[in-house]
Design a protein around this motif. Structure first.
Motif, PDB file in Angstrom:
ATOM      1  N   UNK A  57       0.827  -1.198   0.000  1.00 48.64           N
ATOM      2  CA  UNK A  57       0.000   0.000   0.000  1.00 48.64           C
ATOM      3  C   UNK A  57       0.866   1.254   0.000  1.00 48.64           C
ATOM      4  N   UNK A  58       1.044   1.804  -1.207  1.00 48.57           N
ATOM      5  CA  UNK A  58       1.816   3.042  -1.374  1.00 48.57           C
ATOM      6  C   UNK A  58       1.082   3.910  -2.384  1.00 48.57           C
ATOM      7  N   UNK A  59       1.208   5.232  -2.251  1.00 47.51           N
ATOM      8  CA  UNK A  59       0.610   6.101  -3.269  1.00 47.51           C
ATOM      9  C   UNK A  59       1.327   5.933  -4.606  1.00 47.51           C
ATOM     10  N   UNK A  60       0.636   6.239  -5.678  1.00 53.31           N
ATOM     11  CA  UNK A  60       1.236   6.075  -7.007  1.00 53.31           C
ATOM     12  C   UNK A  60       1.271   4.605  -7.364  1.00 53.31           C
ATOM     13  N   UNK A  61       2.439   4.126  -7.770  1.00 51.05           N
ATOM     14  CA  UNK A  61       2.590   2.693  -8.070  1.00 51.05           C
ATOM     15  C   UNK A  61       2.586   1.909  -6.773  1.00 51.05           C
ATOM     16  N   UNK A  62       1.604   1.054  -6.583  1.00 57.48           N
ATOM     17  CA  UNK A  62       1.595   0.241  -5.367  1.00 57.48           C
ATOM     18  C   UNK A  62       2.546  -0.946  -5.530  1.00 57.48           C
ATOM     19  N   UNK A  63       2.761  -1.664  -4.463  1.00 58.77           N
ATOM     20  CA  UNK A  63       3.717  -2.766  -4.477  1.00 58.77           C
ATOM     21  C   UNK A  63       3.376  -3.875  -5.450  1.00 58.77           C
ATOM     22  N   UNK A  64       2.092  -4.114  -5.674  1.00 56.12           N
ATOM     23  CA  UNK A  64       1.712  -5.156  -6.621  1.00 56.12           C
ATOM     24  C   UNK A  64       2.073  -4.742  -8.053  1.00 56.12           C
ATOM     25  N   UNK A  65       1.850  -3.471  -8.379  1.00 53.75           N
ATOM     26  CA  UNK A  65       2.225  -2.963  -9.700  1.00 53.75           C
ATOM     27  C   UNK A  65       3.745  -3.003  -9.877  1.00 53.75           C
ATOM     28  N   UNK A  81      11.645 -11.344  -4.370  1.00 50.08           N
ATOM     29  CA  UNK A  81      10.742 -10.340  -3.824  1.00 50.08           C
ATOM     30  C   UNK A  81      10.046 -10.868  -2.584  1.00 50.08           C
ATOM     31  N   UNK A  82      10.169 -10.122  -1.493  1.00 48.61           N
ATOM     32  CA  UNK A  82       9.433 -10.404  -0.263  1.00 48.61           C
ATOM     33  C   UNK A  82       8.386  -9.310  -0.094  1.00 48.61           C
ATOM     34  N   UNK A  83       7.127  -9.690  -0.107  1.00 47.06           N
ATOM     35  CA  UNK A  83       6.041  -8.733   0.117  1.00 47.06           C
ATOM     36  C   UNK A  83       5.902  -8.539   1.622  1.00 47.06           C
ATOM     37  N   UNK A  84       5.932  -7.289   2.065  1.00 43.21           N
ATOM     38  CA  UNK A  84       5.873  -6.944   3.480  1.00 43.21           C
ATOM     39  C   UNK A  84       4.719  -5.963   3.643  1.00 43.21           C
ATOM     40  N   UNK A  85       3.589  -6.447   4.136  1.00 39.51           N
ATOM     41  CA  UNK A  85       2.373  -5.644   4.117  1.00 39.51           C
ATOM     42  C   UNK A  85       1.442  -5.963   5.269  1.00 39.51           C
ATOM     43  N   UNK A  90      -4.157 -13.262   0.781  1.00 40.06           N
ATOM     44  CA  UNK A  90      -5.072 -13.527  -0.332  1.00 40.06           C
ATOM     45  C   UNK A  90      -5.302 -12.261  -1.162  1.00 40.06           C
ATOM     46  N   UNK A  91      -5.372 -11.107  -0.508  1.00 36.70           N
ATOM     47  CA  UNK A  91      -5.539  -9.842  -1.231  1.00 36.70           C
ATOM     48  C   UNK A  91      -4.324  -9.557  -2.114  1.00 36.70           C
ATOM     49  N   UNK A  92      -3.144  -9.814  -1.590  1.00 39.20           N
ATOM     50  CA  UNK A  92      -1.915  -9.575  -2.342  1.00 39.20           C
ATOM     51  C   UNK A  92      -1.839 -10.549  -3.508  1.00 39.20           C
ATOM     52  N   UNK A  93      -2.071 -11.809  -3.236  1.00 42.70           N
ATOM     53  CA  UNK A  93      -1.978 -12.840  -4.270  1.00 42.70           C
ATOM     54  C   UNK A  93      -2.946 -12.556  -5.424  1.00 42.70           C
ATOM     55  N   UNK A  97       0.855 -12.451  -7.817  1.00 47.20           N
ATOM     56  CA  UNK A  97       1.199 -13.745  -7.213  1.00 47.20           C
ATOM     57  C   UNK A  97       2.653 -14.136  -7.454  1.00 47.20           C
ATOM     58  N   UNK A  98       3.437 -13.271  -8.081  1.00 50.85           N
ATOM     59  CA  UNK A  98       4.803 -13.631  -8.452  1.00 50.85           C
ATOM     60  C   UNK A  98       5.856 -13.328  -7.411  1.00 50.85           C
ATOM     61  N   UNK A  99       5.472 -13.170  -6.163  1.00 54.21           N
ATOM     62  CA  UNK A  99       6.465 -12.903  -5.114  1.00 54.21           C
ATOM     63  C   UNK A  99       7.067 -14.212  -4.605  1.00 54.21           C
ATOM     64  N   UNK A 100       8.168 -14.091  -3.886  1.00 55.15           N
ATOM     65  CA  UNK A 100       8.875 -15.268  -3.372  1.00 55.15           C
ATOM     66  C   UNK A 100       8.602 -15.533  -1.898  1.00 55.15           C
ATOM     67  N   UNK A 101       8.244 -14.498  -1.157  1.00 49.96           N
ATOM     68  CA  UNK A 101       7.941 -14.662   0.268  1.00 49.96           C
ATOM     69  C   UNK A 101       6.927 -13.599   0.663  1.00 49.96           C
ATOM     70  N   UNK A 102       6.104 -13.946   1.621  1.00 48.35           N
ATOM     71  CA  UNK A 102       5.105 -13.022   2.158  1.00 48.35           C
ATOM     72  C   UNK A 102       5.366 -12.904   3.649  1.00 48.35           C
ATOM     73  N   UNK A 103       5.469 -11.662   4.131  1.00 49.59           N
ATOM     74  CA  UNK A 103       5.653 -11.434   5.560  1.00 49.59           C
ATOM     75  C   UNK A 103       4.687 -10.330   5.978  1.00 49.59           C
ATOM     76  N   UNK A 104       3.785 -10.663   6.879  1.00 46.16           N
ATOM     77  CA  UNK A 104       2.847  -9.682   7.403  1.00 46.16           C
ATOM     78  C   UNK A 104       3.600  -8.646   8.225  1.00 46.16           C
TER      79      UNK A 104
END
Length: 130
Positions: A57-65, A81-85, A90-93, A97-104
């Motif tokens: 969740x960032x203004x402009x280009x978000x992390x998924x973009x 890529x580690x998604x940190x959010x 499920x919302x991120x995926x 879905x092309x990330x390597x790790x998900x960390x809340x």
């Protein structure tokens, strides 16, 4: 101390960027921090990072973009890529879905460091993880 690798952190929150920098530098990583998606893509096009810790969740280009753009560019397609959010995985995926790790963001700093360290050094298989 010799660097264990280079990490790009991307988060619009200055406090989170500072915390990630301290944590990852304490493990011996060289850390570059940016506060938006456009700067992340620019940094990744200039330098190959061992891992990218990406807020969603960032203004402009978000992390998924940003993640999708990284995967579409042949120069950065192999980035770890580690998604940190704070979002649910499920919302991120659903958006990327092309990330390597998900960390809340609710996870412990230790878990974040373990995931990033595992991605960089191949001690943990690159795969989405809760």
């Amino acid at each position: 101390m010799r660097s264990r690798g280079s990490i790009l952190t991307v988060d619009d929150c200055a406090t989170t960027r500072a915390l990630l920098g301290v944590l990852l530098e304490s493990l011996g990583y060289s850390v570059q921090a940016v506060d938006n998606g456009s700067d992340a893509l620019e940094a990744a096009s200039r330098q190959a990072f061992d891992a990218i810790v990406l807020d969603v969740e960032m203004p402009g280009l978000d992390g998924m973009a940003v993640g999708r753009a990284l995967r579409q560019n042949p120069r950065t397609a192999g980035a770890k890529i580690a998604m940190h959010t704070g979002l649910d995985e499920a919302q991120v995926r659903a958006g990327f879905s092309g990330y390597d790790a998900f960390v809340s963001k609710a996870a412990s700093p230790r878990l974040l460091c373990e995931r990033v360290d595992g991605l960089v050094h191949g001690t943990v298989a690159a795969q989405p993880a809760a």
